[in-house]
Motif scaffolding. Structure first.
Motif, PDB file in Angstrom:
ATOM      1  N   ASP A 198      -5.575  -0.808  -4.883  1.00  0.00           N
ATOM      2  CA  ASP A 198      -5.051  -1.415  -3.659  1.00  0.00           C
ATOM      3  C   ASP A 198      -6.113  -2.327  -3.052  1.00  0.00           C
ATOM      4  O   ASP A 198      -7.035  -1.863  -2.389  1.00  0.00           O
ATOM      5  N   GLU A 199      -5.993  -3.608  -3.314  1.00  0.00           N
ATOM      6  CA  GLU A 199      -6.936  -4.619  -2.835  1.00  0.00           C
ATOM      7  C   GLU A 199      -8.392  -4.204  -3.073  1.00  0.00           C
ATOM      8  O   GLU A 199      -9.200  -4.139  -2.149  1.00  0.00           O
ATOM      9  N   SER A 227       0.840  -1.210   0.000  1.00  0.00           N
ATOM     10  CA  SER A 227       0.000   0.000   0.000  1.00  0.00           C
ATOM     11  C   SER A 227       0.867   1.249   0.000  1.00  0.00           C
ATOM     12  O   SER A 227       0.555   2.230  -0.689  1.00  0.00           O
TER      13      SER A 227
HETATM   14 MG   LIG Z   1      -2.031  -2.788   2.132  1.00  0.00          MG
END
Ligand SMILES: [Mg+2]
Ligand SMILES: Nc1ncnc2c1ncn2[C@@H]1O[C@H](COP(=O)(O)OP(=O)(O)OP(=O)(O)O)[C@@H](O)[C@H]1O
Length: 268
Positions: free
Chosen positions: A187-188, A67
């Motif tokens: 991000d995810e 991240s």
């Molecule tokens: Mg992360």
């Protein structure tokens, strides 16, 4: 393996003249990037070049810096030292040009963060009107095109709470696209979704990739990584430990860290 569908570099070659020196530059370039949080060295010696149109999958254990890597690319996080450039243009530290460059990098997070009191179409129109000073009618037309592209034009006048998680995440993608970014960071994006909604979001991302968008995607969706990824970065302890083609990485990871990581997620 031949993979002609994935060849990302077919558009730029015959480029007309040199409107900017940037046309031949990598879309994302990071050189010797270092980042600490206090004593913790979260990004170590990151050297990364992502050519235009490439889809990079970022994998790694929790806390490895995935991240943070994304957040430094659009300067949500400052770096300690090193250089980052987007399409050949170095990211400045502060100020107006930073806002413009940040707009070149769209980002989609796990949580959608839509404005609850604005309708879906208003959510998508907002940033182009505020940041790019686009007129309302033009912003609405573009927003509706994008909502059509992500398959939810029929939800345009609803409010975020009236949509499913998968639909909200598709709005978040449309909202990021509304700024006409050169790069999309994810991000995810599917990890907060109920399982039945994951695919609809991944489908939108696959179609973006096919359209030639440069993408950096943190995800544990291995099917997506193999299908849409051109490249895998495996991170551990703030370093890029492996940088490989997806097939090579998944079938023959080199490092013990990656073998251990794959063993854990593939046996899930
Ligand atoms: Mg992360
Ligand atoms: N704002 C912050 N202040 C201090 N430490 C932070 C901050 N953000 C992240 N960290 C630390 O930096 C390291 C890297 O965090 P990061 O969120 O980038 O990891 P990640 O690979 O995305 O992990 P996850 O898979 O859990 O999302 C972790 O040790 C984390 O605790």
């Amino acid at each position: 393996m031949t993979d002609d569908a994935a060849a990302p570099d077919t558009t730029g070659d015959a480029s007309t003249g040199d409107a900017s020196a940037a046309t031949s530059a990598p879309m994302i370039s990071m050189r010797n990037v270092q980042k600490h949080f206090g004593d913790l060295h979260v990004l170590r010696d990151i050297d990364l070049e992502v050519p235009k149109g490439q889809v990079v999958i970022v994998l790694g254990p929790s806390g490895s810096g995935k991240s943070t890597l994304c957040r430094t690319i659009n300067r949500l996080e400052p770096i300690d030292s090193g250089d980052i450039a987007i399409d050949g243009v170095p990211l400045p530290a502060e100020g107006r040009s930073l806002a413009a460059l940040r707009a070149d990098v769209g980002m989609v997070f796990q949580s959608f963060n839509l404005f609850a009191h604005k309708t879906i179409v208003e959510n998508v129109m907002l940033a182009p009107m505020k940041v790019r000073k686009i007129k309302k009618d033009a912003a609405r037309t573009h927003a509706m095109e994008l909502l059509t592209r992500v398959g939810i034009a029929n939800q345009a006048d609803k409010y975020p709470a009236q949509l499913s998680g998968g639909q909200q995440q598709r709005v978040a993608i449309a909202r990021a696209l509304a700024m006409n970014p050169k790069v999309m960071l994810f991000d995810e994006p599917t990890s907060a979704l109920d399982p039945e909604m994951v695919q609809e979001v991944l489908d939108v991302m696959v179609s973006l990739a096919k359209d030639g968008m440069t993408m950096l995607v943190v995800t544990h969706e291995m099917g997506f990584a193999r299908r849409a990824g051109n490249r895998v970065l495996f991170m551990a302890d703030g370093q890029v430990v492996e940088d490989a083609e997806p097939e090579a990485f998944f079938t023959a990871p080199k490092s013990d860290r990656a073998k251990d990581f794959l063993g854990k997620i593939l046996s899930h």
